[in-house]
Scaffold this motif. Structure first.
Motif, PDB file in Angstrom:
ATOM      1  N   GLN A 163       0.820  -1.199   0.000  1.00 58.37           N
ATOM      2  CA  GLN A 163       0.000   0.000   0.000  1.00 58.37           C
ATOM      3  C   GLN A 163       0.861   1.259   0.000  1.00 58.37           C
ATOM      4  N   LEU A 164       1.854   1.261   0.859  1.00 57.18           N
ATOM      5  CA  LEU A 164       2.724   2.429   0.956  1.00 57.18           C
ATOM      6  C   LEU A 164       3.462   2.653  -0.351  1.00 57.18           C
ATOM      7  N   ILE A 165       3.990   1.539  -0.906  1.00 49.19           N
ATOM      8  CA  ILE A 165       4.755   1.667  -2.145  1.00 49.19           C
ATOM      9  C   ILE A 165       3.881   2.231  -3.257  1.00 49.19           C
ATOM     10  N   SER A 166       2.670   1.716  -3.351  1.00 48.33           N
ATOM     11  CA  SER A 166       1.884   2.140  -4.510  1.00 48.33           C
ATOM     12  C   SER A 166       1.163   3.460  -4.278  1.00 48.33           C
ATOM     13  N   ASN A 167       1.169   4.004  -3.065  1.00 53.01           N
ATOM     14  CA  ASN A 167       0.465   5.258  -2.869  1.00 53.01           C
ATOM     15  C   ASN A 167       1.306   6.412  -2.352  1.00 53.01           C
ATOM     16  N   TRP A 168       2.315   6.113  -1.588  1.00 45.91           N
ATOM     17  CA  TRP A 168       3.025   7.204  -0.922  1.00 45.91           C
ATOM     18  C   TRP A 168       4.418   7.473  -1.469  1.00 45.91           C
ATOM     19  N   THR A 169       4.870   6.672  -2.406  1.00 41.98           N
ATOM     20  CA  THR A 169       6.231   6.907  -2.898  1.00 41.98           C
ATOM     21  C   THR A 169       6.216   7.790  -4.131  1.00 41.98           C
ATOM     22  N   VAL A 170       7.401   8.189  -4.548  1.00 40.94           N
ATOM     23  CA  VAL A 170       7.507   9.051  -5.713  1.00 40.94           C
ATOM     24  C   VAL A 170       6.968   8.339  -6.939  1.00 40.94           C
ATOM     25  N   GLY A 171       7.349   7.090  -7.045  1.00 47.34           N
ATOM     26  CA  GLY A 171       6.942   6.321  -8.215  1.00 47.34           C
ATOM     27  C   GLY A 171       5.451   6.072  -8.244  1.00 47.34           C
ATOM     28  N   ALA A 172       4.782   6.297  -7.128  1.00 42.79           N
ATOM     29  CA  ALA A 172       3.366   5.977  -7.052  1.00 42.79           C
ATOM     30  C   ALA A 172       2.547   6.761  -8.062  1.00 42.79           C
ATOM     31  N   LEU A 173       2.907   8.043  -8.229  1.00 42.35           N
ATOM     32  CA  LEU A 173       2.107   8.878  -9.107  1.00 42.35           C
ATOM     33  C   LEU A 173       2.605   8.835 -10.533  1.00 42.35           C
ATOM     34  N   ASP A 174       3.902   8.741 -10.649  1.00 40.19           N
ATOM     35  CA  ASP A 174       4.469   8.839 -11.991  1.00 40.19           C
ATOM     36  C   ASP A 174       5.621   7.849 -12.121  1.00 40.19           C
ATOM     37  N   ASN A 175       5.401   6.828 -12.896  1.00 41.98           N
ATOM     38  CA  ASN A 175       6.413   5.788 -13.033  1.00 41.98           C
ATOM     39  C   ASN A 175       7.670   6.275 -13.725  1.00 41.98           C
ATOM     40  N   MET A 176       7.514   7.353 -14.471  1.00 41.87           N
ATOM     41  CA  MET A 176       8.642   7.784 -15.275  1.00 41.87           C
ATOM     42  C   MET A 176       9.625   8.631 -14.487  1.00 41.87           C
ATOM     43  N   VAL A 177       9.247   8.941 -13.284  1.00 49.99           N
ATOM     44  CA  VAL A 177      10.124   9.781 -12.478  1.00 49.99           C
ATOM     45  C   VAL A 177      11.455   9.061 -12.259  1.00 49.99           C
ATOM     46  N   GLU A 178      12.484   9.848 -12.303  1.00 56.87           N
ATOM     47  CA  GLU A 178      13.826   9.299 -12.199  1.00 56.87           C
ATOM     48  C   GLU A 178      14.023   8.456 -10.950  1.00 56.87           C
ATOM     49  N   ASP A 179      13.528   8.973  -9.867  1.00 58.55           N
ATOM     50  CA  ASP A 179      13.745   8.293  -8.599  1.00 58.55           C
ATOM     51  C   ASP A 179      12.966   6.985  -8.599  1.00 58.55           C
ATOM     52  N   MET A 180      13.265   6.162  -7.657  1.00 60.87           N
ATOM     53  CA  MET A 180      12.529   4.906  -7.607  1.00 60.87           C
ATOM     54  C   MET A 180      11.621   4.892  -6.388  1.00 60.87           C
ATOM     55  N   ASP A 181      10.887   3.789  -6.244  1.00 59.61           N
ATOM     56  CA  ASP A 181       9.889   3.861  -5.184  1.00 59.61           C
ATOM     57  C   ASP A 181      10.279   3.086  -3.928  1.00 59.61           C
ATOM     58  N   VAL A 182      11.477   3.354  -3.467  1.00 54.02           N
ATOM     59  CA  VAL A 182      11.868   2.770  -2.188  1.00 54.02           C
ATOM     60  C   VAL A 182      11.660   3.819  -1.085  1.00 54.02           C
ATOM     61  N   ASP A 183      11.705   5.100  -1.502  1.00 61.42           N
ATOM     62  CA  ASP A 183      11.547   6.171  -0.508  1.00 61.42           C
ATOM     63  C   ASP A 183      10.153   6.784  -0.594  1.00 61.42           C
ATOM     64  N   LEU A 184       9.665   7.251   0.562  1.00 58.78           N
ATOM     65  CA  LEU A 184       8.387   7.949   0.579  1.00 58.78           C
ATOM     66  C   LEU A 184       8.587   9.323  -0.052  1.00 58.78           C
ATOM     67  N   GLU A 185       7.532   9.843  -0.658  1.00 56.73           N
ATOM     68  CA  GLU A 185       7.647  11.122  -1.347  1.00 56.73           C
ATOM     69  C   GLU A 185       7.720  12.259  -0.327  1.00 56.73           C
ATOM     70  N   LYS A 186       8.794  13.058  -0.414  1.00 58.12           N
ATOM     71  CA  LYS A 186       9.058  14.120   0.564  1.00 58.12           C
ATOM     72  C   LYS A 186       7.936  15.156   0.581  1.00 58.12           C
ATOM     73  N   GLU A 187       7.534  15.608  -0.608  1.00 61.91           N
ATOM     74  CA  GLU A 187       6.515  16.655  -0.714  1.00 61.91           C
ATOM     75  C   GLU A 187       5.220  16.236  -0.037  1.00 61.91           C
ATOM     76  N   PHE A 188       4.849  15.012  -0.313  1.00 64.24           N
ATOM     77  CA  PHE A 188       3.614  14.482   0.263  1.00 64.24           C
ATOM     78  C   PHE A 188       3.686  14.517   1.784  1.00 64.24           C
ATOM     79  N   LEU A 189       4.831  14.111   2.320  1.00 63.18           N
ATOM     80  CA  LEU A 189       4.989  14.090   3.763  1.00 63.18           C
ATOM     81  C   LEU A 189       4.871  15.503   4.339  1.00 63.18           C
ATOM     82  N   GLN A 190       5.432  16.467   3.586  1.00 65.56           N
ATOM     83  CA  GLN A 190       5.297  17.868   3.997  1.00 65.56           C
ATOM     84  C   GLN A 190       3.830  18.260   4.038  1.00 65.56           C
ATOM     85  N   ASP A 191       3.127  17.916   2.967  1.00 68.89           N
ATOM     86  CA  ASP A 191       1.708  18.278   2.861  1.00 68.89           C
ATOM     87  C   ASP A 191       0.894  17.699   4.009  1.00 68.89           C
ATOM     88  N   LEU A 192       1.315  16.557   4.500  1.00 67.40           N
ATOM     89  CA  LEU A 192       0.555  15.888   5.552  1.00 67.40           C
ATOM     90  C   LEU A 192       0.432  16.766   6.795  1.00 67.40           C
TER      91      LEU A 192
END
Lengths: 390, 950
Positions: free
Chosen positions: A238-267
């Protein structure tokens, strides 16, 4: 008279799945022991008691495997002796040991020339080699896959009853997968599947393990003991497919091992739900109206609403801090699951409550962070539902 | 310049890490042919280099093309020190020299190092442009095809069978040259590999020349052997059968390959070619000095000549055929097994260019074989083979074959029309009829009228070295029969040793024979096919192992039982003992009858006039004799004693009975034989598995008696078989075909190295490279067939339910692109000359490879077993890679001819030599059997059919 040498080699490699399992389970074979033996300082044997039992007593370990096979009744219907069985076990163990190097990079197994293994057998070999014991993985989940952890494996082995050899193999598998995908871009599960030729299910499990190891989620606390690996694996998914960088855009350079920083800020913005008194009351009345008469636990829900809501929103607000991220699961249990459990909510109650809790926030006019809220609550809801059991 | 060889180095993969610092390798390649060397660029810092080199061109004589291998060396470039070798690939380009074989060699080859084994792979492309050479005095024989297969290859028709060809070349063994003391083990191994490759190339070229002179275009049943004579040198020798083969037109192929409709090849009695001083045929009638055969009386001789005279059999010097399987009508009668052995003392080969001594030795043996055949009233020897066993300076040369009469009508040159001959014996029994004159039998035998046609006489037992003729009428099923024997011998040197050995030999042969006979009777059978007797010498013992496939031939009389007689019948308890023994034997016979499904039609036992008064039941084999320099007179017949009465007082008989009864029955669902096809089983599946098993035992007890040794030896063989049955239990019902045992007693020299063995024991090693064996799933016959076939499909489809089912299906698999290119072609290997339920569409050339592997870290490689296991796996891998590069998908007639293993555990070292050979082929599945169109790229086809191989 003694047998000095005894080999049996086939053109299309024959493998007995049962023996393979014994080998994987750490009923050590002789050849490998000799291999290891040269690296062991004999004086060390006192310190490495379990190490010794695993490697030095080689002939007896293979005898263990032979014994298991005999008890399993392989000899029934064949006029064979234990000697024959021993020789067969040794042959197969040698084959597995020679294959092991290839199994470390499964892609090689398909185009190597040394062993002619039919494709479906290759799949079996890889799948079983990368399979792990859920008791074992539960012990190391979220831990750093480092040398230090590896040293503690004998404790894990003693605790779980999984042989040290098997523990090492599983640990090394985790580490190997981690190292390979760490550097790669693109979706995690897909990367694992491609580089290790694993089934979808197993690739997802490995993704969870890598994800947990990378974010170092705490899973070992006593309060979390009731959770199985599959619970965590689901949450990781769930976390991988919703909260990581790759969750929204697969083409993003980064991969989906890390949670998306911006999203965490928004929280952090969600805090308004508990800091603004009006909003909190409004939210509560909306939820209570919707729930009234639909559940036996209504009274407890109403009484606990503010506490529970504070709990969830505080978890969200703290996620910017890496340290707090590690406590994500323990927080969920302490702040939400435990209170509900002591109030004897049923799983249905939980689902009902979370659904209305999430949806009611949309009706609040002054609450502007609907998108972030949905992204947050979607994951929280499914995680809690998965984790809410005895 | 009659030829241009072109090679291109494409890429490498999975290379080892040569630079520890970067964990990478700077690889480049040297391509060498003859004295010319080319190099590729260095491909820096990669374990998967892409050289994609230009075409390296070598302009060479076709003589060199035949002799030399293309040598590819992969190296790691090092700026400051010498470049490190990663490994080598030797490519035999012979298959490219024949127009009908492969046109290009292209594929991934394992990079092999004699110390480290396989280290990565290299992709190579090789082509040859040949210019026509009309020079009559040429030294090359390009275009002559070689086949290991001992029958007419499946997609050819024999227009003419010319006869026996042989050649041998000798050289000094690099391992024993002075330079070996200063060079590295790697250099020494490579020198040896290269020399043997060169020598076998030269040998093949020379044999090819002979074939061309005879007017043939192919060698069938090509058998090449190495004799590692140690100090005295290295001998590479080969024998074969020269033929003129016509390729069948694809359309008629299916029909033609069926044995019933293929036309029989006529014989061409062409003259022997270049062979120096070929002895004329007149020599033969002399039955020279080694006359252990009952000396034929003169009327016999004339009769013999009469028999074969009508079309004069002016066959070559030696009318020998290495074939074991013949087109129908080719064999007229079979006389029996003929064999000859001779013990020689090795001495240094002084002049490698004139290997006269070795030639003379073989010549002598062949003459003897020929005279034996003649004594049996036969003019030819079929299923002929030669072998040696060496222990220090003593060497035993052996030759054996089956004396036979071939259809005289086939002998006329150029006459290709087949007409059934006049006295038309039915094909199903004709070959059993005696070729010799019943009034002047070369040995005592009991004759009856043929149980099939009732017109001709047949012997009571028939021993042969050939395969069971396809048309033969058989009752029940066949089975593997082995006789095993161990005899102690005093340690001795030189001449004394040789004398001791040659004195023992006849007795061993006799006892092996008795054992075979008894076991045959015990199984209620009356004929042996594929008989192979191996005698190995050790420091202080001799080993004999005879294997054959027993069959009940319907044409021959039913075998009698075995009677046990005691010498002292007065003793009551003794009588009791005998009667229990007798009962056990009778029970076993009855059980075997059931097991092998032998229910011969009840016939009135009509023994027809055997002219020999005392009814000695004996066998054709009798003519076997020992030839050695110092040989005692020996009467090989059983004397006055009936062969099937075993006297229990005789210690030998006790032993016999013991060995008779210790043979464990095969588990249900298993069949085994050492011939190509299992008699009595006709429904084969395409599932096929080839395996090699090697075992070494150490004997701890120094003072073993003959009996004790025998027991141990028998147990070892039995255990080995049991082990095989166990390992293959998942393939039931299955048949082990072409089960080929080899025994050796390695030299003491090796053993002395093991100083830690207690002094009072005398350790002895047995090596069993059990070469090859195939197991084939067999379908039950009759009404069950459909059902069983279904259940087989079921079992294979259940395998399909593996976690990733899509990998199984071919179409999907090809879409699964893997980083390093296409999946590896599946190559099947089999010692049979065919693959069941498939059709061989093309022969791509002979595979003849020699490898040496050495290690100085034996323990780290998993001990001797680990070392040999990986080496054999590597050899298989290299054979498969070569076949795949030729475009093939199978090796038929595969055999591991040599497997020499030496170890020195104190120094943590071991060395092993392996020689393998076979024919690379392309096969397609019979389209009516599998729903696969026959012309799919072969590798893929076989992957789908791999069910049975799993």
């Amino acid at each position: 008279m003694s047998v000095e040498l005894d080999v049996f080699v086939v053109n299309t490699t024959i493998m007995d799945e049962e023996v393979y399992q014994l080998w994987l389970d750490g009923y050590t074979g002789l050849g490998h022991n000799i291999n290891q033996l040269t690296h062991i300082d004999i004086l060390d044997t006192v310190i490495h008691q379990s190490y010794e039992s695993c490697y030095l007593s080689a002939p007896s370990s293979v005898n263990d495997a032979v014994k298991v096979r005999m008890e399993g009744g392989v000899l029934e219907g064949c006029e064979a002796s234990a000697e024959v069985l021993h020789s067969d076990t040794m042959d197969q163990y040698r084959t597995f040991q020679m294959c092991e190097r290839l199994l470390h990079s499964p892609v090689k197994l398909a185009n190597q020339l040394l062993f002619q293994i039919p494709p479906h057998r290759q799949v079996m070999l890889i799948e079983r080699y990368y399979a792990f014991d859920s008791v074992f993985v539960r012990e190391v989940l979220g831990k750093k896959l480092s040398k230090g952890t590896k040293k503690d494996l004998d404790d894990v082995s003693a605790k779980t009853g999984v042989t040290l050899k098997s523990c090492r193999r599983q640990f090394d598998n985790f580490k190997r997968v981690f190292k390979v995908v760490e550097e790669l871009k693109g979706p995690l599960v897909e990367n694992i599947r491609q580089h290790f030729l694993l089934s979808d299910k197993l690739a997802r499990d490995y993704a969870a393990i890598v994800f947990f190891a990378n974010n170092r989620f705490e899973t070992g606390k006593k309060k979390l003991h009731y959770l199985t690996f599959q619970d965590f694996a689901f949450c990781a998914g769930q976390l991988i497919s919703n909260w990581t960088v790759g969750a929204l855009d697969n083409m993003v350079e980064d991969m989906d091992v890390d949670l998306e920083k911006e999203f965490l800020q928004d929280l952090k913005e969600l805090k308004i739900l508990i800091t603004d008194r009006d909003l909190l009351d409004q939210h509560k009345s909306l939820v209570c109206t919707a729930l009234r008469g639909k559940t036996k636990a209504f009274n407890e829900m109403e009484a606990n609403f503010k506490n529970l809501s504070r709990g969830l929103v505080n978890i969200a607000a703290k996620l910017t801090n890496t340290k707090e991220v590690r406590d994500f699961f323990i927080d969920l249990v302490e702040k939400f699951i435990e209170p509900c459990r002591s109030d004897k909510w049923t799983a249905g109650d939980m689902r009902l409550y979370l659904t209305h809790y999430t949806n009611s926030a949309h009706v609040l006019d002054t609450f502007k962070h609907q998108v972030v809220w949905d992204r947050y609550m979607g994951v929280i809801k499914s995680c809690i539902l998965k984790m809410y059991h005895d | 310049m009659p030829g241009k060889l072109k090679a291109k180095i494409v890429a490498g993969r999975h290379l080892p890490v040569m630079d520890r610092a970067s964990d990478l390798t700077d690889a480049f390649v040297e391509v060498k042919f003859g004295n010319t060397t080319f190099k590729t660029d260095v491909y820096p810092k990669s374990l998967n280099p892409q050289w994609n080199s230009e075409w390296f061109k070598f302009e060479v004589d076709d003589e060199d093309l035949q002799d030399e291998p293309l040598q590819i060396t992969v190296l790691d470039h090092d700026t400051y020190s010498a470049n490190d070798a990663i490994g080598k690939v030797y490519i035999d380009i012979d298959p490219l020299l024949s127009s009908e074989a492969a046109t290009v060699i292209s594929g991934w080859f394992p990079i092999y190092d004699t110390i480290h084994g396989i280290r990565g792979e290299i992709n190579v492309l090789v082509k040859v442009d040949l210019f026509n050479d009309l020079n009559r005095f040429r030294q090359s024989s390009c275009g002559v095809k070689f086949f290991c297969t001992t029958s007419i290859p499946r997609c050819y028709r024999a227009a003419l069978v010319h006869g026996f060809v042989e050649e041998l070349v000798v050289n000094e063994d690099p391992e024993y040259q002075w330079i070996d003391r200063i060079r590295t083990p790697r250099a020494s191994n490579e020198a040896r590999q290269r020399l043997i490759s060169l020598m076998s190339g030269e040998l093949q070229r020379k044999i090819g020349l002979k074939v061309l002179e005879m007017g043939g275009n192919a060698v069938v049943g090509y058998l090449q052997c190495f004799d590692l004579e140690g100090e005295s040198g290295l001998v590479v020798r080969a024998i074969g059968t020269a033929c003129t083969l016509d390729k069948l037109i694809p359309g008629s192929e299916i029909k033609e390959t069926l044995p019933s409709s293929s036309s029989p090849p006529p014989f061409s009695p062409s003259k022997l070619c270049s062979r120096q001083s070929s002895s004329s045929d007149t020599d033969l009638s002399l039955t020279p000095k080694m006359g252990k055969t009952p000396p034929p009386s003169s009327p016999f001789l004339t009769l013999c000549l009469l028999l074969s005279s009508p079309p004069t059999l002016d066959l070559t010097e030696f009318p020998f055929f290495t074939l074991t399987c013949f087109p129908p009508g080719f064999l007229v009668h079979i006389g029996g097994v003929v064999s000859a052995r001779s013990v020689k003392l090795l001495d240094r080969i002084h002049n490698p260019d004139e290997p006269e001594t070795r030639d003379a030795w073989w010549e002598e043996i062949r003459q003897e074989i020929k005279s034996h055949a003649k004594a049996l009233g036969c003019h030819a020897v079929v299923g002929y083979s030669e072998s040696t066993t060496i222990c220090e300076e003593v060497c035993i040369l052996s030759a054996s074959g089956t004396a036979a009469m071939l259809n005289p009508r086939f002998m006329r040159e150029g006459l290709c029309v087949y007409s059934r001959f006049d006295d038309a014996s039915p094909p199903s029994c004709g070959f059993c009829h005696i070729p010799y004159d019943e009034f002047n039998m070369p040995f005592p035998a009991q004759l009856t009228y043929c149980y099939h046609c009732r017109r001709q006489k047949v012997p009571d037992v028939l021993f042969t070295t050939i395969d069971l003729p396809a048309e033969a009428a058989v009752t029940g099923k066949g089975c593997l029969i082995q006789a095993r024997l161990c005899r102690t011998k005093k340690k001795a040197q030189g001449e004394v040793n040789a004398t001791a050995i040659s004195n023992l030999l006849p007795f061993m042969e006799y006892e092996l024979h008795t054992q075979l006979m008894n076991k045959l009777k015990l199984r209620c059978m009356n004929a042996l096919f594929g008989l192979r007797i191996q005698i190995s010498v050790g420091e202080n013992m001799l080993l004999g192992l005879a294997s054959a496939t027993g069959v009940y031939l319907s044409a021959l009389p039913a075998p009698g039982g075995i009677q046990i007689a005691g010498k002292t019948p007065s003793d009551l308890s003794y009588d009791q003992h005998i009667s229990t023994m007798q009962k056990r034997i009778n029970d076993t016979i009855a059980m075997n009858k059931e097991l092998y499904n032998i229910h011969p039609p009840e016939c009135i036992e009509e023994v027809v006039g055997s002219p020999i008064p005392d009814r000695q039941r004996s066998r054709l084999f009798r003519s076997t004799s020992e030839s050695s320099d110092e040989l005692s007179e020996l009467d090989l017949s059983h004397g006055k004693k009936d062969a099937f009465v075993l006297e229990i007082d005789d210690t030998d008989a006790v032993e016999d009975i013991q060995s008779l009864l210790t043979d464990a029955p095969m588990p249900a669902g298993f069949y085994s034989c050492n011939t190509e096809v299992m008699p009595g089983i006709y429904n084969w599946t395409s599932g096929l598995q080839m395996f090699t098993s090697v075992r070494v035992y150490r004997l701890n007890n120094a003072n073993l008696t003959n009996q004790g040794l025998n027991k141990i030896f028998t147990d070892l063989c039995e255990n080995l078989l049991k082990s095989l049955y166990f390992k293959l239990r998942s393939m039931i019902p299955c048949c082990l075909c072409h089960l080929n045992f080899t025994v050796a007693v390695p030299e003491e020299e090796l053993i002395q190295v093991r100083r830690h063995t207690p002094k009072n024991t005398s350790p002895i090693l047995f090596i069993f490279p059990i070469n090859i064996l195939v197991s084939i799933r067999e379908l039950e016959f009759g009404e069950n067939e459909e059902q069983l076939q279904f259940s087989m499909e079921l079992s294979s489809s259940s395998e399909r339910c593996s976690p990733l089912p899509e990998v199984r299906s071919r179409s999907l698999r090809s879409t699964r692109s893997l980083p390093c290119g296409a999946p590896v072609t599946v190559v099947k290997m089999t010692p049979l000359s065919f693959l069941p339920r498939t059709r061989i569409v093309k022969y791509l050339g002979i595979i003849n490879m020699f490898f040496i592997r050495e290690t100085t870290s034996l323990r780290e490689e998993g001990g001797v077993s680990g070392f040999l296991h990986s080496f054999i796996a590597e050899v298989f891998a290299m054979v498969r890679a070569h076949v795949a590069a030729l475009g093939g998908n199978a090796v038929v007639s595969y055999s591991m001819k040599e497997c020499v293993f030496m170890e020195n555990p104190n120094k943590n070292q071991a060395q092993c030599l392996i020689n393998v050979s076979g024919d690379a082929v392309i096969f397609v599945r019979e389209s009516d059997q599998e729903a696969i169109p026959p012309l799919i790229t072969c590798g893929q086809t076989s992957t789908t059919g791999a069910d049975g191989t799993t």
